[in-house]
Design a protein around this motif. Structure first.
Motif, PDB file in Angstrom:
ATOM      1  N   ALA A   1      39.313  25.605  65.297  1.00 17.47           N
ATOM      2  CA  ALA A   1      40.051  24.641  64.481  1.00 17.47           C
ATOM      3  C   ALA A   1      39.080  23.714  63.763  1.00 17.47           C
ATOM      4  O   ALA A   1      39.222  23.419  62.575  1.00 17.47           O
ATOM      5  N   LYS A   2      38.054  23.299  64.517  1.00 17.18           N
ATOM      6  CA  LYS A   2      37.049  22.418  63.917  1.00 17.18           C
ATOM      7  C   LYS A   2      36.329  23.137  62.770  1.00 17.18           C
ATOM      8  O   LYS A   2      36.100  22.564  61.710  1.00 17.18           O
ATOM      9  N   GLN A   3      35.946  24.397  62.999  1.00 13.98           N
ATOM     10  CA  GLN A   3      35.252  25.158  61.959  1.00 13.98           C
ATOM     11  C   GLN A   3      36.116  25.345  60.725  1.00 13.98           C
ATOM     12  O   GLN A   3      35.644  25.243  59.598  1.00 13.98           O
ATOM     13  N   MET A   4      37.396  25.604  60.937  1.00 10.59           N
ATOM     14  CA  MET A   4      38.296  25.809  59.805  1.00 10.59           C
ATOM     15  C   MET A   4      38.372  24.541  58.956  1.00 10.59           C
ATOM     16  O   MET A   4      38.438  24.582  57.731  1.00 10.59           O
ATOM     17  N   LYS A   5      38.365  23.409  59.670  1.00 10.73           N
ATOM     18  CA  LYS A   5      38.421  22.129  58.952  1.00 10.73           C
ATOM     19  C   LYS A   5      37.139  21.914  58.153  1.00 10.73           C
ATOM     20  O   LYS A   5      37.159  21.594  56.974  1.00 10.73           O
ATOM     21  N   GLN A   6      36.005  22.141  58.847  1.00 13.85           N
ATOM     22  CA  GLN A   6      34.703  21.904  58.227  1.00 13.85           C
ATOM     23  C   GLN A   6      34.441  22.847  57.060  1.00 13.85           C
ATOM     24  O   GLN A   6      33.976  22.442  56.012  1.00 13.85           O
ATOM     25  N   ASN A   7      34.717  24.120  57.287  1.00 10.81           N
ATOM     26  CA  ASN A   7      34.324  25.113  56.286  1.00 10.81           C
ATOM     27  C   ASN A   7      35.328  25.248  55.155  1.00 10.81           C
ATOM     28  O   ASN A   7      34.961  25.555  54.026  1.00 10.81           O
ATOM     29  N   HIS A   8      36.626  25.093  55.475  1.00 14.47           N
ATOM     30  CA  HIS A   8      37.631  25.406  54.469  1.00 14.47           C
ATOM     31  C   HIS A   8      38.630  24.299  54.242  1.00 14.47           C
ATOM     32  O   HIS A   8      39.566  24.456  53.446  1.00 14.47           O
TER      33      HIS A   8
ATOM     34  N   GLU B   1      42.632  33.200  43.382  1.00 15.33           N
ATOM     35  CA  GLU B   1      43.763  32.462  42.819  1.00 15.33           C
ATOM     36  C   GLU B   1      44.847  33.406  42.326  1.00 15.33           C
ATOM     37  O   GLU B   1      46.035  33.146  42.487  1.00 15.33           O
ATOM     38  N   ALA B   2      44.419  34.511  41.735  1.00 14.58           N
ATOM     39  CA  ALA B   2      45.403  35.492  41.269  1.00 14.58           C
ATOM     40  C   ALA B   2      46.158  36.083  42.455  1.00 14.58           C
ATOM     41  O   ALA B   2      47.386  36.239  42.427  1.00 14.58           O
TER      42      ALA B   2
ATOM     43  N   SER C   1      42.866  28.711  52.218  1.00 15.31           N
ATOM     44  CA  SER C   1      42.599  27.346  51.768  1.00 15.31           C
ATOM     45  C   SER C   1      43.155  27.076  50.377  1.00 15.31           C
ATOM     46  O   SER C   1      43.090  25.960  49.885  1.00 15.31           O
ATOM     47  N   LEU C   2      43.690  28.110  49.728  1.00 15.63           N
ATOM     48  CA  LEU C   2      44.274  27.910  48.398  1.00 15.63           C
ATOM     49  C   LEU C   2      45.677  27.336  48.530  1.00 15.63           C
ATOM     50  O   LEU C   2      46.336  27.519  49.550  1.00 15.63           O
ATOM     51  N   PRO C   3      46.152  26.638  47.497  1.00 14.75           N
ATOM     52  CA  PRO C   3      47.456  25.978  47.588  1.00 14.75           C
ATOM     53  C   PRO C   3      48.569  26.968  47.937  1.00 14.75           C
ATOM     54  O   PRO C   3      48.648  28.055  47.364  1.00 14.75           O
ATOM     55  N   GLY C   4      49.421  26.532  48.863  1.00  8.64           N
ATOM     56  CA  GLY C   4      50.577  27.344  49.215  1.00  8.64           C
ATOM     57  C   GLY C   4      50.255  28.569  50.038  1.00  8.64           C
ATOM     58  O   GLY C   4      51.119  29.416  50.277  1.00  8.64           O
ATOM     59  N   MET C   5      49.004  28.686  50.509  1.00  8.64           N
ATOM     60  CA  MET C   5      48.624  29.918  51.206  1.00  8.64           C
ATOM     61  C   MET C   5      48.558  29.806  52.720  1.00  8.64           C
ATOM     62  O   MET C   5      48.812  30.775  53.419  1.00  8.64           O
ATOM     63  N   GLN C   6      48.231  28.613  53.214  1.00  8.63           N
ATOM     64  CA  GLN C   6      48.043  28.551  54.662  1.00  8.63           C
ATOM     65  C   GLN C   6      49.308  28.953  55.406  1.00  8.63           C
ATOM     66  O   GLN C   6      49.260  29.618  56.434  1.00  8.63           O
ATOM     67  N   GLU C   7      50.445  28.595  54.867  1.00 12.48           N
ATOM     68  CA  GLU C   7      51.691  28.867  55.573  1.00 12.48           C
ATOM     69  C   GLU C   7      52.069  30.345  55.563  1.00 12.48           C
ATOM     70  O   GLU C   7      53.002  30.751  56.238  1.00 12.48           O
ATOM     71  N   ARG C   8      51.381  31.138  54.738  1.00  8.11           N
ATOM     72  CA  ARG C   8      51.733  32.562  54.667  1.00  8.11           C
ATOM     73  C   ARG C   8      50.544  33.480  54.954  1.00  8.11           C
ATOM     74  O   ARG C   8      50.618  34.687  54.706  1.00  8.11           O
ATOM     75  N   THR C   9      49.434  32.896  55.472  1.00  8.92           N
ATOM     76  CA  THR C   9      48.235  33.714  55.691  1.00  8.92           C
ATOM     77  C   THR C   9      47.901  33.827  57.161  1.00  8.92           C
ATOM     78  O   THR C   9      47.984  32.871  57.916  1.00  8.92           O
ATOM     79  N   ILE C  10      47.513  35.050  57.553  1.00 19.92           N
ATOM     80  CA  ILE C  10      46.970  35.276  58.888  1.00 19.92           C
ATOM     81  C   ILE C  10      45.500  35.627  58.715  1.00 19.92           C
ATOM     82  O   ILE C  10      45.172  36.633  58.095  1.00 19.92           O
TER      83      ILE C  10
END
Lengths: 507, 403
Positions: B71-78, B180-181, B214-223
């Motif tokens: 979780a920490k890495q995800m915050k730091q890196n992305h 982005e595409a 990390s792109l807008p609208g993506m975290q909620e639909r990405t694994i």
């Protein structure tokens, strides 16, 4: 009871969901009503969107032909944070309601489990997940920690494996054996498995073509199901059964027929088996020595099953992880019976025999044409198994007979402590011939079912057992039984018995 | 008894990578084929594992600390907010994380988009779950994604898109525009995205790995799936993870529990140490791999291969056979093993055709038999030995006699 009148059509799926939790109708109705009221007050504009979304999605997820699916745009009227997409809004509302309701009544906490079933409803998560709830073991372990209870529930030792096996793993790490192993196993381990199998059964198998190493026996089971069972195939299981069997069978879409083994001796009901098995049966799954009852299938039982399998051309999958913990009878390997090797997959692992359950080294032994299916599935489930542990497992399997004799002696002493203790406390204890489990009838203590008893045991007595109803297709069959394990050091077992003597009151 | 095999097992074939690997072993060839290091894992990580075994961390375990570190890495890196209690499932390698993700999300008949060329395992997993893989072509020679054409691959049945970046086999790192595409398409079509980010720390030339989530609208639909294996050179330890919104992560966790129950316990402990490695560790990892990349590129160009595309990430080079080489990739690799004693992977195993082929003629597809994948995750000694052996079989122009 006309539940459907009281509840809008969208919520019919709630009934389906909740029925999985085996709630009584009155409870269902109370929950549904409370949920409706709560949702109406907190998320007024969501009412329309949920009904539309749910019925559309429920309709589309029931259709098997992709070309017939119609996919209407989702209604988006969010009373919830805009950052959450439409699909997740319904789930969000459901979670919020459940959490909100739980403040009013502790029993509603249980309904957070409804969320799991809502995932099917929302089509976010595959239909096959109906069987994939958080396991009862995790739930009980969490409760145990919370109450400082002695854990005789989950089946792993609180003592460690033998030094020589741990040393072998350490040496392998230091020697740089840290990269991908050959997919179906490090050759040394395959050979060691074959050699041990020969010693145990007299059967000679080719380690290259007939042995597959997997991440624990759990994975061997999953790979066997995925590699050898088609959707719609009939598979026979004996209840009570280890929970991953039902889950993986539903993952492959099999039709499960469950035959219940009943106390006091949990013998195989032969007539029931004969009427269940037919030419349409694809496979039968046998776990011997048996978790949770400790039953060991007798030679007679196995011979009858074998002849039915030969007659109807049925495959047999045998889970034999406790084969070295056979106390009151000899373990018999189905594959060694006449006509059986060619149709049997024998599954086993390192974990129970060597008290290293966290290493995840298991294997499947089967003739080449069946092994091929297992290997295919395995290669796409995990690709390869932990390399240093495989090297250590090869060393472990060469342990002398004295290791196994001592193992049995230790466990028999532990079993004596637990069984004496349980009997003296007032449980009806069923005889267990193998494994490190014992099942008992808890009804002398006056609680309504196994889950209620286990919760009471944790909170009021400070001991953990596992409610066995989760091991049955129909939980009613198991509500009088709970499972204790004795794979703990003697002091722990004695303390648990003391606590029960002090605080467990017959009603 | 072949009829006893399941339908799915019958459609799966043995991996071409593994078969050539056996040939390479028999000929004692230098293995630049399989993607794992032949140099030791970092000492601090191995010591942590040894210590874990000695400290009796050997029973079924879930090491929550791994989730905290991730979780920490995800915050730091992305810049991603990940809840370590609910959003992460620890699995037996990225392989199992991916399999569990597929079983958690894909129903019979669901379509899943994959970029072609692709690592061979994705398709098999999807097929096992009853899904239908649909390939989005990356155009040679630079493996570019045609952003206009991308949307045409989506149908009403598309459930998810799989993104492997940095990419095996090409070494491509998807650009911000491409991401982005892809993100736009996922949002518009309301699809899931499943990422394989195992090479996330192996990027070159100032390229940074950007996580699609990390792109807008993506975290909620990405694994997001990834593992320790490539970052810490411990491909044999089988510790990986899936990071996803809570409900999906839970589903993945529950499936994982039924497939393997737990990742190897001592290596989960060691993962804590690994994930706490200093920034210097990651920097030197990058630098060392970059040097190896440059060395191998020079070697291959000198030997006559066409390198149109310099890898920006992962530890693979996807080299094209020279224009006038008459051999196919499989034939070439066989000869390279036999004559030069060096093993590589024919590219054909990474290319796929869609069942409803979108108008590519036979001629357009010949490139699929022209690529060879070389792995450079090998010690300097191995790489120079390979250079030496290939050098022995080159002609006056520095080109392989095989050509």
């Amino acid at each position: 009871m006309q539940l459907s009148i009281a509840i809008p059509s969208a919520n019919c799926s709630y009934l389906e969901m909740l029925s999985h939790l085996h709630c009584r109708p009155a409870t269902l109705l109370t929950f549904s009503k409370s949920f409706q009221i709560y949702r109406r007050t907190k998320f007024p504009s969501s009412m329309a969107s949920i009904s539309t979304v749910s019925t559309e999605k429920a309709a589309s997820s029931n259709q098997d032909q992709p070309t017939q699916k119609t996919h209407l745009p989702l209604q988006v009227s969010p009373p919830v944070p805009a950052s959450i997409s439409a699909q997740f809004q319904d789930y969000y509302i459901l979670v919020r309601c459940c959490v909100g309701l739980s403040k009013f009544d502790s029993s509603f906490r249980f309904f957070v489990l409804v969320c799991w079933h809502s995932l099917k409803w929302l089509n976010l998560v595959a239909k096959r997940l109906e069987k994939f709830k958080t396991t009862i073991f995790t739930q009980m372990s969490m409760l145990a920690i919370k109450h400082g209870a002695i854990n005789l529930g989950q089946g792993f030792p609180n003592f460690d494996g033998p030094e020589f096996v741990k040393e072998a793993a350490i040496q392998a790490i230091k020697d740089g054996k840290n990269q991908y192993a050959r997919g179906y196993g490090v050759p040394d381990l395959n050979s060691a498995v074959a050699a041990r199998f020969k010693k145990d059964t007299g059967l000679v198998v080719d380690p290259e073509k007939e042995v597959t190493v997997t991440s624990g026996c759990t994975e061997a089971i999953a790979a066997t199901m995925l590699g050898l069972i088609n959707p719609g195939d009939e598979v026979i299981l004996f209840a009570p059964f280890y929970d991953s069997y039902e889950a993986t069978l539903s993952m492959v879409g099999a039709k499960i027929t469950s035959i219940t083994l009943r106390p006091p001796d949990f013998s195989v009901p032969i007539d029931e088996l004969k009427s269940a098995i037919s030419k349409n049966t694809r496979a039968i799954l046998i776990n011997t020595p048996h978790n949770p009852t400790g039953k060991m299938f007798s030679r007679e039982e196995l011979e009858i099953i074998a002849s039915l399998c030969v007659e109807n051309d049925v495959l047999v999958f045998t889970d034999e992880v406790y084969d070295k913990l056979a106390f009151e009878a000899d373990h018999i390997c189905m594959a060694s019976l006449p006509g059986m090797y060619e149709r049997t997959v024998t599954l086993n692992s390192l974990g129970k025999t060597f008290s290293l359950t966290g290493w995840k080294i298991g294997w499947a032994i089967a003739p080449p044409h069946l092994t091929w299916g297992v290997r295919q599935a395995h290669s796409f489930l995990t690709f390869a198994t932990s390399t240093p542990m495989q090297w250590a497992a090869a060393a472990a399997l060469q342990a002398p007979d004295s290791y196994y004799e001592e193992l049995k002696r230790d466990y028999m002493a532990k079993k004596a402590i637990l069984v004496e203790g349980l009997k003296s406390v007032g449980f009806k204890v069923y005889p267990s011939s193998g494994t490190y489990f014992v099942v008992v009838d808890h009804t002398p203590f006056g609680l309504e079912n196994d889950i209620a008893f286990c919760e009471y045991l944790i909170k009021e007595v400070g001991v953990v057992a596992i409610p066995t109803s989760v091991f049955y297709l129909n939980p009613e069959d198991g509500k009088n039984l709970v499972r204790f394990t004795f794979c703990k050091d003697e002091e722990t077992l004695r303390s648990a018995v003391e606590r029960m003597k002090e605080k467990l009151i017959r009603r | 008894m072949e009829e006893k095999l399941s339908r799915v097992a019958k459609t799966l074939k043995p991996s071409p990578i593994q078969e050539l690997s056996h040939l390479a072993q028999r000929c004692n060839a230098i293995n630049l084929a399989e993607g794992f290091p032949d140099f030791p894992a970092p000492p601090h990580v191995k010591e942590a594992a040894v210590s874990a075994i000695n400290s009796d961390f050997n029973q079924y375990r879930h090491v929550q600390g791994i989730c905290d570190h991730l979780a920490k890495q995800m915050k730091q890196n992305h810049g991603l907010h990940v809840d370590p209690l609910t959003d992460i499932a620890i699995c037996c390698g990225q392989s199992e994380a991916f399999a569990a993700t597929i079983f958690a999300t894909i129903n019979q008949g669901d379509e899943v988009l994959l970029f072609d060329p692709a690592y061979e395992t994705y398709e098999a997993c999807i097929a096992m779950a009853g899904g239908i893989p649909v390939y989005v072509v990356l155009d040679p020679p630079h493996w570019t994604l045609d952003l206009d054409k991308l949307m045409t691959y989506f149908t009403v049945r598309t459930k998810a898109i799989v993104l492997n970046s940095p990419h095996n086999p090409t070494g491509k790192v998807f650009t911000k525009d491409e991401l982005e595409a892809i993100a736009g398409a996922c949002r518009t079509k309301d699809c899931l995205a499943i990422t394989d980010e195992v090479y996330e720390y192996i990027t070159y030339d100032l390229e940074r790995h950007i996580s699609l989530a990390s792109l807008p609208g993506m975290q909620e639909r990405t694994i997001i799936t990834s593992s320790l294996s490539k970052t810490f050179s411990v491909t044999g330890w089988r510790v990986g993870w899936a990071i996803a919104p809570a409900c999906i992560a839970s589903a993945i966790r529950n499936i994982h529990v039924k497939i393997t129950d737990s990742a190897p316990a001592p290596f989960q402990e060691a993962a804590l140490t690994a994930l706490r490695s200093s920034p210097e560790y990651f920097e030197s990892l990058r630098r060392e791999y970059e040097a190896k990349r440059d060395y191998v590129l020079k070697l291959l160009v000198g030997a006559g291969f066409q390198i149109h595309f310099k890898p920006q990430g992962s530890f693979f080079v996807f080299a094209e056979l020279p224009v006038n080489c008459p051999l196919s990739d499989v034939e070439f690799v066989s000869e390279l093993i036999r004559q030069a004693g060096v093993a590589a992977v024919p590219g054909c195993g990474f290319f796929h055709t869609n069942l409803s082929s979108l108008g590519l003629s036979q001629a357009d597809q010949t490139y699929q038999k022209r690529y060879i994948r070389f792995a450079f995750c090998k010690s300097d000694a191995t790489l120079s030995a390979a250079a030496h052996k290939m050098g022995e079989t080159v002609d006056g122009n520095g080109h392989l006699k095989l050509f």
